[in-house]
Design an enzyme around this catalytic site. Structure first.
Site, PDB file in Angstrom:
ATOM      1  N   ASP A  79     -31.597 -26.709 -64.387  1.00 51.65           N
ATOM      2  CA  ASP A  79     -32.011 -28.068 -63.642  1.00 51.65           C
ATOM      3  C   ASP A  79     -33.110 -28.012 -64.582  1.00 51.65           C
ATOM      4  OD1 ASP A  79     -34.192 -27.362 -61.458  1.00 51.65           O
ATOM      5  OD2 ASP A  79     -31.939 -26.963 -60.676  1.00 51.65           O
TER       6      ASP A  79
ATOM      7  N   ASP B  80     -32.659 -36.151 -55.435  1.00 55.44           N
ATOM      8  CA  ASP B  80     -33.844 -35.062 -55.271  1.00 55.44           C
ATOM      9  C   ASP B  80     -34.511 -35.836 -54.037  1.00 55.44           C
ATOM     10  OD1 ASP B  80     -35.422 -33.430 -54.497  1.00 55.44           O
ATOM     11  OD2 ASP B  80     -36.032 -33.299 -57.306  1.00 55.44           O
TER      12      ASP B  80
ATOM     13  N   GLU C  37     -37.165 -34.070 -51.052  1.00 52.49           N
ATOM     14  CA  GLU C  37     -37.080 -33.187 -50.022  1.00 52.49           C
ATOM     15  C   GLU C  37     -38.293 -32.688 -49.719  1.00 52.49           C
ATOM     16  OE1 GLU C  37     -38.741 -29.787 -53.088  1.00 52.49           O
ATOM     17  OE2 GLU C  37     -37.365 -31.257 -55.122  1.00 52.49           O
TER      18      GLU C  37
END
Length: 281
Positions: A80, A169, A171
């Protein structure tokens, strides 16, 4: 320790000074060095500079691939990348065995990856199956608004057999409070808002990228997405460890944030045909 204020010997004065300084020293040790500048102030990165695993590395440490990585089944290597990687040497990665990639497309509703075209088209042109991800900032706008921004700026999906579904994503917050100022129920609602809107716009269930410790802290270890959304787990260790509630297996595993060539390296849980299957839906 009792310090006499009169008739103090040199040794006693030194001990008194140590007693005053020790709490300050311990306080400095309690604050990670990465969160301080030379003057002791916390460094907050510029908005838009976040990338997949940034918070994981800051929280859990930035790992290289451990010796004896515990991979029991066939895995397919992937990477990524985001703008902090710049122009990527995709042919080098392809020749090293990397067969799939995720490229950061957007963050919040305010940032688009400045290296997106080179990274997204370059990975495709060397033969990789590729997809895009969105770095969530639940404290700035709604989940639905961010899903729309993502889809409108590179996060869509097509059934060409070479495009993976978009990834959320979610986090640690590099800009402020770990859970973005939300309660656990509020975070679950925000994520659901994003996922529902992404599914409405693309027809695909988005991948969820997270770490078990963050997910447990910020969602209360909610298990309600496991039946629909593939899990991309971040853990920089020899084994993937405990997964968030509901998921019996991971689809992807980000096992290091310091890959040998470029980007963060990942295992897809299966051979190349399984990567193709996820792309095809």
């Amino acid at each position: 320790m009792r310090v006499h204020r009169s008739g103090t010997s040199p040794a006693g004065a030194a001990l008194a000074a140590l007693a005053l300084l020790l709490p300050l020293a311990l306080g400095a040790l309690a604050t990670p060095a990465a969160a301080q500048d030379p003057g002791g102030a916390r460094q907050t990165p510029a908005r838009g500079s976040a990338y997949m695993g940034m918070g994981v590395a800051a929280h859990d440490g930035r790992g290289a691939e451990p010796a004896g990585l515990a991979v029991q089944a066939v895995q397919t290597e992937g990477v990524d990348v985001s703008s902090h990687n710049g122009n990527v040497a995709w042919s080098t990665l392809w020749n090293s065995g990397v067969k799939w990639a995720y490229v950061k497309a957007t963050e919040g509703t305010y940032y688009k990856n400045t290296s997106f075209t080179q990274q997204y088209n370059g990975s495709y042109n060397v033969g990789m199956i590729r997809g895009t991800y969105h770095f969530a900032t639940p404290d700035t706008t709604s989940g639905a608004a961010q899903a729309d921004y993502f889809v409108n700026n590179g996060g869509g999906w097509s059934g060409d057999g070479r495009t993976l579904p978009g990834a959320l994503d979610i986090e640690w917050n590099p800009y402020g409070a770990t859970c973005y100022g939300k309660t656990q129920a509020g975070m679950v609602a925000w994520i659901k808002d994003f996922l529902d809107r992404y599914k409405y716009r693309t027809g695909r269930d988005a991948v969820i990228y997270t770490a078990t410790s963050w997910w447990t802290q910020c969602t209360g270890n909610y298990g309600g997405f496991a039946s629909t959304n593939p899990l991309w787990i971040a853990r920089y260790a020899a084994e993937v460890g405990t997964l968030p509630a509901g998921w019996g297996y991971y689809t992807m595993w980000q096992y290091t944030s310091s890959g040998p060539t470029v980007g963060d390296h990942n295992h897809f849980n299966g051979d190349y045909s399984r990567v193709q299957a996820l792309a095809n839906g």
